[in-house]
Design a protein around this motif. Structure first.
Motif, PDB file in Angstrom:
ATOM      1  N   SER A  16      19.401   9.495  13.693  1.00 12.68           N
ATOM      2  CA  SER A  16      18.065   9.797  14.153  1.00 12.68           C
ATOM      3  C   SER A  16      17.743   9.268  15.552  1.00 12.68           C
ATOM      4  O   SER A  16      16.683   9.571  16.124  1.00 12.68           O
ATOM      5  N   SER A  17      18.660   8.463  16.085  1.00 14.64           N
ATOM      6  CA  SER A  17      18.476   7.884  17.420  1.00 14.64           C
ATOM      7  C   SER A  17      19.760   8.084  18.214  1.00 14.64           C
ATOM      8  O   SER A  17      20.678   8.785  17.777  1.00 14.64           O
ATOM      9  N   VAL A  40      14.930  11.296  19.366  1.00 15.31           N
ATOM     10  CA  VAL A  40      14.566  10.577  18.150  1.00 15.31           C
ATOM     11  C   VAL A  40      14.128  11.610  17.113  1.00 15.31           C
ATOM     12  O   VAL A  40      13.181  12.368  17.342  1.00 15.31           O
TER      13      VAL A  40
END
Length: 212
Positions: A16-17, A40
């Protein structure tokens, strides 16, 4: 973890990052930029929806606007001495954190045409790579069991060969790596210390994984 060891045609970060992509690059396991590398994407449910649509409508200008926060501007994967806006795609709930420089007298959207071309190129390249790959590893930071099961269904329609999924969930105050034992075929789920830039842990996770 033994199931995911081995060689792959393609290893892809799904957010997610930036963390998974950064460690893949550091280890020489990343051959191209994914459209989810430098953003993100906190909700894997939204990422599943994005993948299901084959990136249709991703980062369209009418769905985007600034949100609180800033980071550093990155151009051609080189960090520049300029801050960047946080710009959110509210349709897919994905935030660009490195693509829109904060420049005096210039609106954030001034660089949008170049950004959009880059995102479209990365999206199509990923789809082409997945269709051609004989064996693919996907890595996702942050997922529930249900989201990962849904992800496996989505990826089945995008990949041309065998694929495996590595789920990594950061846990506060955890000191080592725990195998969560989800028991779902083709998915390895690990809990690791919730620390950014943890080279030691990621070296352990990625040990025995290589490119063909």
């Amino acid at each position: 973890m033994g199931e995911i060891k081995g060689a792959y045609d393609c290893i892809v970060s799904l957010g997610s990052s930036c963390e998974p992509a950064a460690h893949l690059r550091r280890k020489g396991l990343r051959t191209f930029s994914s459209p989810l590398d430098w953003v993100v994407s906190l909700s894997l449910t939204d990422v599943n929806r994005l993948l299901s649509s084959r990136f249709a409508g991703y980062m369209e200008l009418e769905n985007m606007s600034p949100v609180d926060g800033n980071d550093v501007f990155v151009e051609n994967e080189v960090v520049m001495p300029v801050k960047s806006y946080f710009i959110k795609d509210f349709h897919y709930n994905v935030i660009s954190v490195h693509d829109f420089p904060v420049l005096e007298g210039q609106d954030w959207s001034a660089v949008y045409p170049g950004f959009k071309s880059k995102i479209e190129l990365r999206s199509q390249r990923l789809l082409d790579q997945l269709a051609a790959s004989r064996r693919t590893l996907f890595i996702r930071w942050g997922s529930t069991y249900e989201e990962a099961a849904a992800l496996r269904q989505v990826l089945g329609s995008l990949t041309g060969g065998e694929f495996l999924i590595l789920i990594v969930n950061g846990v506060d105050e955890l000191d080592g790596v725990l195998n969560n034992g989800w028991g779902y075929p083709g998915i390895c789920s690990l809990s690791i210390p919730n620390r950014a830039g943890d080279n030691v842990t990621w070296d352990y996770i990625l040990d025995g994984i290589s490119l063909m």
